[in-house]
Design a protein around this motif. Structure first.
Motif, PDB file in Angstrom:
ATOM      1  N   PRO A 183      25.237  -8.686  25.141  1.00 25.88           N
ATOM      2  CA  PRO A 183      24.452  -7.880  24.194  1.00 25.88           C
ATOM      3  C   PRO A 183      22.950  -8.132  24.375  1.00 25.88           C
ATOM      4  O   PRO A 183      22.495  -9.270  24.200  1.00 25.88           O
ATOM      5  N   ASP A 232      25.508  -4.049  18.033  1.00 24.65           N
ATOM      6  CA  ASP A 232      26.183  -4.845  19.051  1.00 24.65           C
ATOM      7  C   ASP A 232      27.001  -5.979  18.442  1.00 24.65           C
ATOM      8  O   ASP A 232      28.082  -6.321  18.938  1.00 24.65           O
ATOM      9  N   GLN A 233      26.479  -6.584  17.357  1.00 18.91           N
ATOM     10  CA  GLN A 233      27.239  -7.670  16.729  1.00 18.91           C
ATOM     11  C   GLN A 233      28.549  -7.135  16.164  1.00 18.91           C
ATOM     12  O   GLN A 233      29.610  -7.766  16.333  1.00 18.91           O
ATOM     13  N   GLU A 292      30.149  -4.477  17.200  1.00 15.71           N
ATOM     14  CA  GLU A 292      30.989  -4.129  18.339  1.00 15.71           C
ATOM     15  C   GLU A 292      31.621  -5.371  18.947  1.00 15.71           C
ATOM     16  O   GLU A 292      32.813  -5.362  19.310  1.00 15.71           O
ATOM     17  N   GLY A 293      30.859  -6.446  19.074  1.00 14.57           N
ATOM     18  CA  GLY A 293      31.389  -7.681  19.649  1.00 14.57           C
ATOM     19  C   GLY A 293      32.514  -8.259  18.819  1.00 14.57           C
ATOM     20  O   GLY A 293      33.561  -8.668  19.355  1.00 14.57           O
ATOM     21  N   LYS A 314      34.380  -6.650  16.588  1.00 16.02           N
ATOM     22  CA  LYS A 314      35.508  -5.713  16.585  1.00 16.02           C
ATOM     23  C   LYS A 314      36.300  -5.791  17.887  1.00 16.02           C
ATOM     24  O   LYS A 314      37.525  -5.792  17.889  1.00 16.02           O
ATOM     25  N   ALA A 315      35.558  -5.872  19.017  1.00 15.30           N
ATOM     26  CA  ALA A 315      36.227  -5.958  20.316  1.00 15.30           C
ATOM     27  C   ALA A 315      37.055  -7.245  20.425  1.00 15.30           C
ATOM     28  O   ALA A 315      38.149  -7.243  20.992  1.00 15.30           O
ATOM     29  N   ARG A 324      39.762  -6.449  23.350  1.00 15.24           N
ATOM     30  CA  ARG A 324      39.270  -5.553  24.400  1.00 15.24           C
ATOM     31  C   ARG A 324      37.863  -5.956  24.800  1.00 15.24           C
ATOM     32  O   ARG A 324      37.229  -6.798  24.154  1.00 15.24           O
ATOM     33  N   LYS A 325      37.377  -5.403  25.907  1.00 15.00           N
ATOM     34  CA  LYS A 325      36.027  -5.698  26.357  1.00 15.00           C
ATOM     35  C   LYS A 325      34.999  -4.948  25.511  1.00 15.00           C
ATOM     36  O   LYS A 325      35.136  -3.746  25.313  1.00 15.00           O
ATOM     37  N   PRO A 326      33.978  -5.636  25.031  1.00 12.93           N
ATOM     38  CA  PRO A 326      32.972  -4.946  24.212  1.00 12.93           C
ATOM     39  C   PRO A 326      32.083  -4.020  25.043  1.00 12.93           C
ATOM     40  O   PRO A 326      31.882  -4.245  26.241  1.00 12.93           O
ATOM     41  N   ASP A 327      31.588  -2.982  24.399  1.00 16.21           N
ATOM     42  CA  ASP A 327      30.665  -2.039  25.044  1.00 16.21           C
ATOM     43  C   ASP A 327      29.334  -2.110  24.311  1.00 16.21           C
ATOM     44  O   ASP A 327      29.117  -1.423  23.314  1.00 16.21           O
ATOM     45  N   TYR A 328      28.428  -2.956  24.828  1.00 21.80           N
ATOM     46  CA  TYR A 328      27.162  -3.175  24.144  1.00 21.80           C
ATOM     47  C   TYR A 328      26.144  -2.100  24.496  1.00 21.80           C
ATOM     48  O   TYR A 328      26.012  -1.709  25.655  1.00 21.80           O
TER      49      TYR A 328
END
Length: 258
Positions: A201, A239-240, A242-243, A245-246, A251-255
């Motif tokens: 991120p 991003d936080q 998303e991180g 949640k991923a 799953r891999k995060p999408d930052y």
């Protein structure tokens, strides 16, 4: 943009600056200093650029300053040259993580440029040194300060006061470089590191870098407060969320850098 002493390129989220004075062993002159600052300025606030590589070689990363410019220089000239906004400080203060990919000589201002970066990857043929004492001066672009913070006072005094060179293995042993690779793998390794950094991120990376840099010379309580504020502020970013949640969803995060 076209430059005289450097080449620039983009590789996805990575910005690469190649020092390009091979006939002068990439000696640092005013043009090169100005062009590096200009190139870095062009991506400083670019959300698409998440990591930066500065590379030279194969014979020299940068073999110090162009000494021909020292012969007639005055004290005022040198103070202005190494004053506010200089290449070394500008590099050190970039918000993105920076990687120096070092092949051949990294001496004087070249070693200081490498130390201005967050990471240093050295080819097996790399040579490091602060030889300024041998021409009657001392390092003027952070060599007495960044070197001490990286390797400790004892080794810094040895390198600065004796003005002798060390090889890549010794540089690794004392903590000056992060990794050593064969010469023909240097660029690939630097790009690998840069892309790993680019996958993290961006705001988190930026604040972690700032907390480390700013806290290093502060009392521990103040430094931890800086860390805590940076940590808390990241909870305001997409991003936080998303991180987290991923991680929960495995799953891999999408930052996105937001």
């Amino acid at each position: 943009m076209s430059y005289e002493t450097i080449l620039t390129e983009r590789d996805e989220h990575v910005f690469i600056i190649t020092l390009n004075r091979p006939d002068k062993l990439n000696a640092i002159n005013a043009t090169l200093r100005d062009e590096i600052v200009d190139a870095l300025s062009s991506v400083r606030n670019d959300p698409e650029i998440r990591a930066i590589i500065i590379i030279g070689g194969p014979k020299a990363f940068a073999a110090g300053a162009d000494i021909s410019g020292f012969v007639e220089a005055t004290n005022v000239d040198m103070f202005r040259t190494f004053g506010a906004g200089n290449m070394w400080d500008y590099t050190a203060n970039m918000p993105q993580p920076t990687i120096a990919a070092i092949s051949g000589f990294a001496l004087g201002g070249g070693c200081e440029l490498a130390m201005s970066c967050d990471f240093r990857i050295a080819a097996e043929n790399a040579k490091f040194g602060q030889p300024e004492i041998n021409i009657g001066v001392i390092p003027g672009a952070g060599g007495t300060q960044r070197l001490t913070r990286l390797v400790g006072m004892t080794k810094a005094k040895e390198l600065v006061l004796l003005g002798e060179q060390i090889d890549a293995q010794e540089a690794y042993r004392i903590g000056l470089v992060n990794k050593i690779v064969p010469v023909d793998q240097l660029r690939e390794e630097a790009i690998t590191w840069a892309k790993k950094l680019s996958s993290k991120p961006p705001i988190g990376v930026m604040l972690a870098k700032a907390a480390i840099n700013q806290g290093a010379d502060m009392p521990i309580d103040t430094a931890i407060l800086i860390e805590r504020l940076a940590f808390a502020n990241l909870f305001a970013t997409e991003d936080q969320k998303e991180g987290a949640k991923a991680f929960v969803e495995k799953r891999k995060p999408d930052y996105k850098g937001k």
